[in-house]
Scaffold this motif. Structure first.
Motif, PDB file in Angstrom:
ATOM      1  N   ILE A  47       0.861  -1.186   0.000  1.00 48.98           N
ATOM      2  CA  ILE A  47       0.000   0.000   0.000  1.00 48.98           C
ATOM      3  C   ILE A  47       0.892   1.229   0.000  1.00 48.98           C
ATOM      4  O   ILE A  47       1.584   1.509   0.982  1.00 48.98           O
ATOM      5  N   GLY A  48       0.920   1.923  -1.115  1.00 53.26           N
ATOM      6  CA  GLY A  48       1.751   3.108  -1.240  1.00 53.26           C
ATOM      7  C   GLY A  48       3.022   2.859  -2.025  1.00 53.26           C
ATOM      8  O   GLY A  48       3.746   1.902  -1.746  1.00 53.26           O
ATOM      9  N   ALA A  49       3.273   3.712  -3.003  1.00 51.49           N
ATOM     10  CA  ALA A  49       4.492   3.606  -3.815  1.00 51.49           C
ATOM     11  C   ALA A  49       5.320   4.875  -3.669  1.00 51.49           C
ATOM     12  O   ALA A  49       5.856   5.405  -4.635  1.00 51.49           O
ATOM     13  N   GLY A  50       5.418   5.357  -2.428  1.00 53.76           N
ATOM     14  CA  GLY A  50       6.149   6.586  -2.155  1.00 53.76           C
ATOM     15  C   GLY A  50       7.476   6.330  -1.484  1.00 53.76           C
ATOM     16  O   GLY A  50       8.250   5.479  -1.911  1.00 53.76           O
ATOM     17  N   GLY A  51       7.734   7.061  -0.381  1.00 55.24           N
ATOM     18  CA  GLY A  51       9.025   6.964   0.280  1.00 55.24           C
ATOM     19  C   GLY A  51       9.328   5.575   0.806  1.00 55.24           C
ATOM     20  O   GLY A  51      10.435   5.066   0.606  1.00 55.24           O
ATOM     21  N   LEU A  52       8.381   4.946   1.477  1.00 51.06           N
ATOM     22  CA  LEU A  52       8.588   3.584   1.969  1.00 51.06           C
ATOM     23  C   LEU A  52       8.343   2.556   0.874  1.00 51.06           C
ATOM     24  O   LEU A  52       9.047   1.549   0.791  1.00 51.06           O
ATOM     25  N   PRO A  55      11.711   1.541  -1.638  1.00 53.35           N
ATOM     26  CA  PRO A  55      12.637   0.451  -1.307  1.00 53.35           C
ATOM     27  C   PRO A  55      11.928  -0.883  -1.121  1.00 53.35           C
ATOM     28  O   PRO A  55      12.498  -1.939  -1.451  1.00 53.35           O
ATOM     29  N   ILE A  56      10.711  -0.865  -0.591  1.00 50.89           N
ATOM     30  CA  ILE A  56       9.970  -2.121  -0.432  1.00 50.89           C
ATOM     31  C   ILE A  56       9.800  -2.813  -1.774  1.00 50.89           C
ATOM     32  O   ILE A  56      10.106  -4.002  -1.938  1.00 50.89           O
ATOM     33  N   ILE A  57       9.311  -2.068  -2.758  1.00 47.37           N
ATOM     34  CA  ILE A  57       9.060  -2.642  -4.085  1.00 47.37           C
ATOM     35  C   ILE A  57      10.361  -3.107  -4.720  1.00 47.37           C
ATOM     36  O   ILE A  57      10.451  -4.221  -5.252  1.00 47.37           O
ATOM     37  N   ASN A  58      11.384  -2.271  -4.666  1.00 51.62           N
ATOM     38  CA  ASN A  58      12.666  -2.638  -5.273  1.00 51.62           C
ATOM     39  C   ASN A  58      13.207  -3.938  -4.697  1.00 51.62           C
ATOM     40  O   ASN A  58      13.618  -4.842  -5.437  1.00 51.62           O
ATOM     41  N   TYR A  59      13.204  -4.058  -3.374  1.00 47.03           N
ATOM     42  CA  TYR A  59      13.821  -5.226  -2.753  1.00 47.03           C
ATOM     43  C   TYR A  59      12.956  -6.478  -2.869  1.00 47.03           C
ATOM     44  O   TYR A  59      13.489  -7.589  -2.972  1.00 47.03           O
ATOM     45  N   VAL A 211      14.040   2.271   6.703  1.00 46.92           N
ATOM     46  CA  VAL A 211      12.770   1.737   7.208  1.00 46.92           C
ATOM     47  C   VAL A 211      12.114   0.833   6.166  1.00 46.92           C
ATOM     48  O   VAL A 211      11.620  -0.249   6.489  1.00 46.92           O
ATOM     49  N   GLY A 212      12.110   1.258   4.902  1.00 47.90           N
ATOM     50  CA  GLY A 212      11.501   0.439   3.858  1.00 47.90           C
ATOM     51  C   GLY A 212      12.208  -0.892   3.675  1.00 47.90           C
ATOM     52  O   GLY A 212      11.562  -1.941   3.504  1.00 47.90           O
ATOM     53  N   ALA A 213      13.549  -0.882   3.714  1.00 51.87           N
ATOM     54  CA  ALA A 213      14.304  -2.124   3.578  1.00 51.87           C
ATOM     55  C   ALA A 213      14.050  -3.047   4.772  1.00 51.87           C
ATOM     56  O   ALA A 213      13.978  -4.275   4.614  1.00 51.87           O
ATOM     57  N   THR A 214      13.888  -2.465   5.953  1.00 53.49           N
ATOM     58  CA  THR A 214      13.563  -3.268   7.130  1.00 53.49           C
ATOM     59  C   THR A 214      12.199  -3.935   6.967  1.00 53.49           C
ATOM     60  O   THR A 214      12.022  -5.114   7.308  1.00 53.49           O
ATOM     61  N   GLY A 217      12.544  -6.778   4.579  1.00 52.93           N
ATOM     62  CA  GLY A 217      13.196  -7.894   5.254  1.00 52.93           C
ATOM     63  C   GLY A 217      12.229  -8.679   6.123  1.00 52.93           C
ATOM     64  O   GLY A 217      12.271  -9.922   6.163  1.00 52.93           O
ATOM     65  N   GLU A 218      11.350  -7.974   6.826  1.00 51.18           N
ATOM     66  CA  GLU A 218      10.343  -8.656   7.637  1.00 51.18           C
ATOM     67  C   GLU A 218       9.419  -9.502   6.760  1.00 51.18           C
ATOM     68  O   GLU A 218       9.010 -10.608   7.145  1.00 51.18           O
ATOM     69  N   ALA A 219       9.090  -9.003   5.582  1.00 47.70           N
ATOM     70  CA  ALA A 219       8.234  -9.761   4.666  1.00 47.70           C
ATOM     71  C   ALA A 219       8.899 -11.067   4.250  1.00 47.70           C
ATOM     72  O   ALA A 219       8.271 -12.137   4.266  1.00 47.70           O
TER      73      ALA A 219
END
Length: 377
Positions: A47-52, A55-59, A211-214, A217-219
């Motif tokens: 949910i959200g393709a901004g600051g967080l 990196p979430i999407i990339n990783y 924060v996004g990479a963390t 990682g949790e996922a």
């Protein structure tokens, strides 16, 4: 033995190109080919393709997540590029979800990516959560965060939650039936304007990456069943001091469980109404007080407006307005109307009958309607 059961069943055997591409993950203890097959079989909603989200999407794409859905109804602006690194200058004006999809396909041409260019709502949240193995919430507003939590609790879908503000960030994992949820930690949703947005308060660009990479990682830990996820734990990071700490919390036995996504459960509430007027309603006899920071005003200001930063205004109160000779019909303006509404509310708490209003849409609305251009920053 894993500390908890892996969230996703393994998919088909890996192909030779996949074995080569993910070789550095295949050698990790607890991941291996079986874990990679779980990652390739996972269905993840972001949910959200901004600051967080960037990196979430990339990783997650780089790690080989099988199916990724991103929902975001915002469009890319130039002010996003300082931290939302998945987008480029040529993407300005595009939906963020579509821009993120293009970036994902540049990274992995075989990625299965669904871009949804609308909001997460009470009407679609449950079905979206039920269609995915887990959800990552990278939004920047309280209403969506609590809606995500409630949809997770009702659907049984684990939710990875993260927030950022200025130089600090937090992450936790809310896993129904496995640990406490957001409402156990923060029972009541704060007022929508109780914390400044990134546009108003600012955000340290690299904080988003940490924060996004963390969160990503949790996922991956949940998918593979490795390590100790942040279930019942609240991870905090301070970029200025380069420190982290973890708080533990438990489910509140007195809390009523979420039963539906009606307006009450989803916290579809609004703040106490604040007197305001639109740009069209501005009159020459009214005085406009610009409460933005000086650097914001340098980028453009409403004609004949007077400047007094919000912090100084709230510190000096009505005495400061009197010193400036501002005793008549006064209109407070900020970038979007959020800060001016809070300032009006604070001042009216002292003088309820004062002729004081907030400019709806702020300087952005004024420039769009009166100057024929956008004020983007």
């Amino acid at each position: 033995m894993p500390m908890f059961e892996p969230l996703v069943q393994p998919g088909p055997a890996l192909s030779e190109p996949e074995l080569a591409r993910y070789s550095r993950q295949l050698t990790l203890p607890g991941v291996g080919p079986l874990g990679q097959r779980r990652i390739r079989n996972a269905k993840v909603l972001v949910i959200g393709a901004g600051g967080l989200g960037s990196p979430i999407i990339n990783y997650l794409v780089a790690a080989g997540v099988g199916r990724l859905t991103v929902i975001d109804d915002d469009r890319v602006e130039s002010s996003n590029l300082q931290r939302q690194v998945i987008h480029r200058e040529q993407d300005i004006g595009q939906f963020k979800a579509e821009s993120a999809k293009a970036a994902a396909l540049r990274l992995d041409a075989s990625a299965r990516f669904t871009a949804l260019t609308h909001k997460l709502t009470v009407d679609n949240a449950l079905s979206l959560f039920a269609e995915h193995d887990l959800v990552l919430d990278g939004t920047d507003n309280f209403a969506t965060r609590y809606l995500s939590n409630d949809a997770a609790e009702l659907s049984g879908t684990p939710l990875i939650w993260g927030t950022i503000f200025q130089f600090s960030g937090q992450v936790s994992v809310f896993a129904p039936q496995r640990g406490p949820m957001l409402r156990d930690l923060f029972p009541e949703i704060p007022e929508a304007d109780s914390v400044p947005s990134c546009a108003e308060g600012g955000v340290f660009g690299t904080l988003c990456a940490v924060v996004g990479a963390t969160m990503a990682g949790e996922a991956l830990k949940l998918i593979c069943g490795i390590g100790e996820p942040l279930i019942g734990r609240f991870w905090r990071y301070d970029a200025l001091q380069t420190t982290t700490d973890v708080l533990t919390f438990q489910a509140d036995p007195q809390r009523e469980p979420v039963r539906s996504l009606d307006c009450e459960t989803a916290q579809c509430t609004v703040s106490t109404p604040v007197p305001e007027l639109s740009v069209d309603e501005l009159e020459e006899s009214m005085t406009v007080l610009d409460i933005r920071e000086a650097w914001e005003r340098d980028l453009g200001s409403i004609a004949l407006s007077i400047h007094l930063p919000m912090d100084e205004l709230l510190e000096r109160g009505w005495a400061g307005l009197t010193e400036l000779g501002l005793t008549g019909d006064l209109v407070l303006a900020c970038k979007s109307g959020a800060r001016s509404a809070r300032a009006v509310q604070a001042l009216l708490a002292q003088r309820p009958e004062a002729p004081l209003r907030s400019l709806r849409g702020g300087t952005q609305a004024w420039f769009t309607q009166c100057a024929g251009r956008e004020l983007i920053y």
